[in-house]
Design a protein around this motif. Sequence first.
Motif, PDB file in Angstrom:
ATOM      1  N   GLU A   1     -31.068 -28.267 -35.439  1.00 51.30           N
ATOM      2  CA  GLU A   1     -29.920 -27.437 -35.803  1.00 51.30           C
ATOM      3  C   GLU A   1     -29.534 -26.464 -34.690  1.00 51.30           C
ATOM      4  OE1 GLU A   1     -30.516 -25.643 -39.640  1.00 51.30           O
ATOM      5  OE2 GLU A   1     -31.247 -27.512 -40.494  1.00 51.30           O
ATOM      6  N   ASN A   2     -29.347 -26.984 -33.486  1.00 50.05           N
ATOM      7  CA  ASN A   2     -28.927 -26.214 -32.317  1.00 50.05           C
ATOM      8  C   ASN A   2     -29.927 -25.154 -31.873  1.00 50.05           C
ATOM      9  OD1 ASN A   2     -26.491 -27.642 -32.109  1.00 50.05           O
ATOM     10  ND2 ASN A   2     -25.518 -26.284 -33.605  1.00 50.05           N
ATOM     11  N   THR A   3     -31.168 -25.279 -32.297  1.00 45.21           N
ATOM     12  CA  THR A   3     -32.220 -24.361 -31.861  1.00 45.21           C
ATOM     13  C   THR A   3     -33.286 -25.170 -31.152  1.00 45.21           C
ATOM     14  OG1 THR A   3     -31.809 -22.932 -33.769  1.00 45.21           O
ATOM     15  CG2 THR A   3     -33.890 -22.622 -32.620  1.00 45.21           C
TER      16      THR A   3
ATOM     17  N   PHE B   1     -44.660 -25.298 -33.459  1.00 41.79           N
ATOM     18  CA  PHE B   1     -43.470 -25.082 -32.650  1.00 41.79           C
ATOM     19  C   PHE B   1     -42.897 -23.712 -32.972  1.00 41.79           C
ATOM     20  CE2 PHE B   1     -43.690 -29.676 -32.286  1.00 41.79           C
ATOM     21  CZ  PHE B   1     -43.280 -29.893 -30.983  1.00 41.79           C
ATOM     22  N   VAL B   2     -42.508 -22.981 -31.920  1.00 42.84           N
ATOM     23  CA  VAL B   2     -41.898 -21.657 -32.077  1.00 42.84           C
ATOM     24  C   VAL B   2     -40.561 -21.662 -31.336  1.00 42.84           C
ATOM     25  CG1 VAL B   2     -44.085 -20.430 -32.400  1.00 42.84           C
ATOM     26  CG2 VAL B   2     -43.186 -20.733 -30.090  1.00 42.84           C
ATOM     27  N   VAL B   3     -39.656 -20.811 -31.772  1.00 40.42           N
ATOM     28  CA  VAL B   3     -38.329 -20.749 -31.155  1.00 40.42           C
ATOM     29  C   VAL B   3     -38.473 -20.404 -29.675  1.00 40.42           C
ATOM     30  CG1 VAL B   3     -36.097 -19.565 -31.159  1.00 40.42           C
ATOM     31  CG2 VAL B   3     -37.221 -20.112 -33.328  1.00 40.42           C
TER      32      VAL B   3
END
Length: 148
Positions: free
Chosen positions: A17-19, A30-32
């Motif tokens: 989603e675009n991140t 997983f982290v941003v």
Amino acid sequence: MKPLCFPQYDFRFKSSENTRYIFDVIRKKFVVLQPEEWVRQHLVHYLIKDKGYPKSLINVEKIIRMHGLSKRYDLVVFSPLGEIVLLAECKAPNIPITQETFDQIARYNMALQSRLLVLTNGAKLYCCEMDFDKEKYIFLEQIPEFSR
């Protein structure tokens, strides 16, 4: 993300989603992928792969209580006996390392009592060894290798 002052490492990425996300080998998720996280993940890999710090002794982004306030450190390394031996503060590459940054990590270290302090924004990396008796830090050329 821009290249940093660390060696290049193979990271795992994913997008949703675009991140964009990066896999954190310490938190095992997983982290941003934010600019500060890009720096933190490079430091984690540098400590493990280049300096011999065991993954099992590294802790990332935990809350500490200081004077009734909740603060979050970026990274600590424990000794095999459970004492904190390294405290690191990571900043995004566009954030300069200033006296204020040193003051921030020094305040955290009043509670944690780490022997080594590391500050990096990915462009620069500073490592200091604490002299608790004289209440000062001594700048080192590099982060020492892990020693048991």
